[in-house]
Scaffold this active site. Structure first.
Site, mmCIF file in Angstrom:
data_model
loop_
_atom_site.group_PDB
_atom_site.id
_atom_site.type_symbol
_atom_site.label_atom_id
_atom_site.label_comp_id
_atom_site.label_asym_id
_atom_site.label_seq_id
_atom_site.Cartn_x
_atom_site.Cartn_y
_atom_site.Cartn_z
ATOM 1 N N GLY A 1 41.848 31.776 -32.955
ATOM 2 C CA GLY A 1 41.431 33.175 -32.879
ATOM 3 C C GLY A 1 40.171 33.463 -33.660
ATOM 4 N N GLY B 1 38.749 36.433 -34.150
ATOM 5 C CA GLY B 1 38.675 37.883 -34.392
ATOM 6 C C GLY B 1 38.183 38.121 -35.818
ATOM 7 C CG PHE B 2 37.716 42.097 -37.399
ATOM 8 C CD1 PHE B 2 36.452 42.458 -37.822
ATOM 9 C CD2 PHE B 2 38.245 42.732 -36.286
ATOM 10 C CE1 PHE B 2 35.721 43.427 -37.163
ATOM 11 C CE2 PHE B 2 37.522 43.716 -35.612
ATOM 12 C CZ PHE B 2 36.257 44.063 -36.060
ATOM 13 C CB VAL C 1 46.445 27.837 -28.908
ATOM 14 C CG1 VAL C 1 47.548 26.974 -29.510
ATOM 15 C CG2 VAL C 1 45.087 27.413 -29.444
ATOM 16 C CD GLU D 1 37.747 56.254 -32.783
ATOM 17 O OE1 GLU D 1 37.461 56.496 -33.957
ATOM 18 O OE2 GLU D 1 37.673 55.124 -32.291
ATOM 19 C CB ALA E 1 38.864 45.827 -38.888
ATOM 20 C CD GLN E 2 37.753 46.487 -44.716
ATOM 21 O OE1 GLN E 2 38.006 45.659 -45.588
ATOM 22 N NE2 GLN E 2 36.543 46.559 -44.189
#
Ligand SMILES: Cc1cc2nc3c(=O)[nH]c(=O)nc-3n(C[C@H](O)[C@H](O)[C@H](O)COP(=O)(O)OP(=O)(O)OC[C@H]3O[C@@H](n4cnc5c(N)ncnc54)[C@H](O)[C@@H]3O)c2cc1C
Length: 423
Positions: free
Chosen positions: A15, A17-18, A83, A174, A322-323
């Site tokens: 992965g 990602g972040f 995977v 949003e 995300a954090q």
């Protein structure tokens, strides 16, 4: 897979990602071999997916090639692969392009859309977890406008111009705000033969307030903002079915629509092969300790959204934003080196930097620990934070330019049906 043998331990990361990207960066100069695997060849900046869906940004400005991220890391290899299975006994994974052995395995696969087992909603609604899905939504919205413009039936026209968004979290809020801006600024200019007042945007939320993960103040303010843009907000409403035409709910509310966007929840993207005791059934997250080690395994770890780390402050795991993924990725890079060098790893402590959501032009809400606010300043902060968080200088420049242009011209320039969406 054409990965050379190495004298150093091999860390396989699933992965980009972040969490995965921050981990890869922190291992750049270490004496390990790193193999990053992802089913996409790019990193997706998911917080701005809604702007792709609503024609505000081009998709490539929120994506970044994973090979470019690792280009200076001589110890790192990237392979485009999904995977499929983990064999913890053999220390081996099976992927769509072959098998690979590992010394340490890191699962950072994030989440996927949760339809809560409702097959009809899954088959007929529009999820928004990836760039291709965001592009599907963009195409469908624009195709609906085109169909509404030539439809002679009032009922059909209404269904094309009715947009229903399920889930009043940041994503739903949003997106609803962005679609309302299409109604208010684009429809009257581009489709002069359509009465833009017939377009309706409904936001359906199961709890008693939108943005329930934020403060009550943020919820109230965002609801006011949404209403001022013309969004109809329905709280305490659960969608029970959608057959592609009609939405049924647990209340009297019934809606006819060609477009139902499902932003009602996520569930972990698990990889087959690990013991059931290592994961939480309700959320499909791996149970990890403070060092991100998966329960029952010495050399398998999980980071980010897919990991559930219970602490006093977060007994049900950290929020899936995300954090925590970024912070865990960075710390784990140091911790895995400590583990390899037979030193004690440091326990992870989440630093909550606050949360925010934007509803539209000059309208956003921000919750910091000691200060909560909304309006123009919050919107400005929201833009600044998102700009600096993007991966890649080029993407930052393009998005800054796009936002400035859109702001001055009340425009959303990417309203293109490049790849028509077939229902
Ligand atoms: C629409 C939307 C809006 C959001 N807005 C915000 C926001 O405003 N602020 C915020 O903080 N958070 C936001 N989030 C949440 C945030 O994006 C996630 O918390 C974050 O991406 C988690 O990072 P991660 O590294 O754990 O997983 P991800 O970033 O999801 O990365 C997982 C990666 O794993 C890959 N992958 C998955 N399974 C496999 C497999 N089997 N094989 C190979 N590769 C695989 C995927 O392709 C992906 O690249 C939003 C999410 C969405 C969907």
């Amino acid at each position: 897979m054409n990965i050379p043998e190495s004298k150093f331990p091999r860390i396989v990361i699933i992965g980009g990602g972040f969490a995965g990207v921050n981990l890869v960066k922190s291992l750049a100069n270490e004496k390990v071999q790193v193999v990053l695997l992802d089913k996409h060849n790019y990193h997706t900046f998911q917080p701005l997916l809604y702007q792709v869906s609503s024609s505000g940004l081009e998709p490539d400005s929120i994506a970044y090639p994973l090979r470019k991220i690792i280009k200076k890391n001589s110890n790192t290899f990237f392979r485009l692969a999904e995977v499929e299975n983990i064999d913890a006994q053999k220390k081996e994974i099976t992927t769509t392009i072959g098998t690979l052995s590992y010394d340490y395995l890191v699962i950072a696969t994030g989440t996927k859309t949760n339809f809560f087992g409702n097959k009809s909603i899954e088959a007929n609604s529009m999820p928004m977890k990836s760039i291709p899905q965001a592009l599907n939504i963009r195409s469908l919205i624009l195709q609906n406008f085109e169909k509404a413009a030539i439809s002679s039936s009032e009922k059909d026209r209404e269904a094309y111009l009715n947009f229903v968004i399920v889930g009043g979290g940041p994503t739903g809020v949003e997106l609803a705000g962005a679609i309302a801006e299409l109604k208010n600024h684009i429809l009257p200019r581009d489709y002069r033969d359509l009465d833009s007042r017939t377009m309706q945007i409904h936001l359906l939320e199961g709890t008693d307030r939108v943005l329930s993960s934020m403060s009550e103040q943020a919820s109230k303010k965002s609801e006011v903002f949404l209403k001022s843009l013309g969004v109809q907000v329905h709280t305490n409403v659960f969608v029970t079915d959608y057959d592609g035409k009609g939405v049924t709910t647990n209340s009297n509310l019934k809606l006819q629509t060609e477009t139902l966007i499902w932003a009602a929840g996520v569930t972990g993207s698990l990889v087959n092969g690990l013991k059931a005791e290592s994961m939480l059934e309700k959320t499909n997250r791996y149970v990890v300790n403070r060092f991100n080690q998966i329960a029952g395994y010495d050399s398998i770890f999980a980071l980010g959204d897919i990991a559930s780390m219970s602490t006093d402050e977060y007994p049900n795991g950290h929020p899936q934003v995300a954090q925590p993924a970024i912070q865990q990725g960075k710390l784990f890079g140091q911790n895995i080196m400590r583990i390899i060098n037979k030193q004690s790893p440091k326990p992870f402590v989440y630093k909550d930097k606050g949360s925010m959501a934007t509803i539209g032009r000059n309208k956003a809400v921000v919750d910091l620990k000691y200060y909560k606010f909304g309006g123009f300043f919050a919107w400005f902060i929201w833009m600044f934070i998102h700009l600096i968080s993007l991966v890649g200088f080029r993407n930052r420049v393009i998005i800054f330019f796009n936002w400035s242009y859109n702001y001055i011209n009340f425009d959303k320039a990417a309203r293109l049906i490049i790849r028509p969406y077939k229902k």
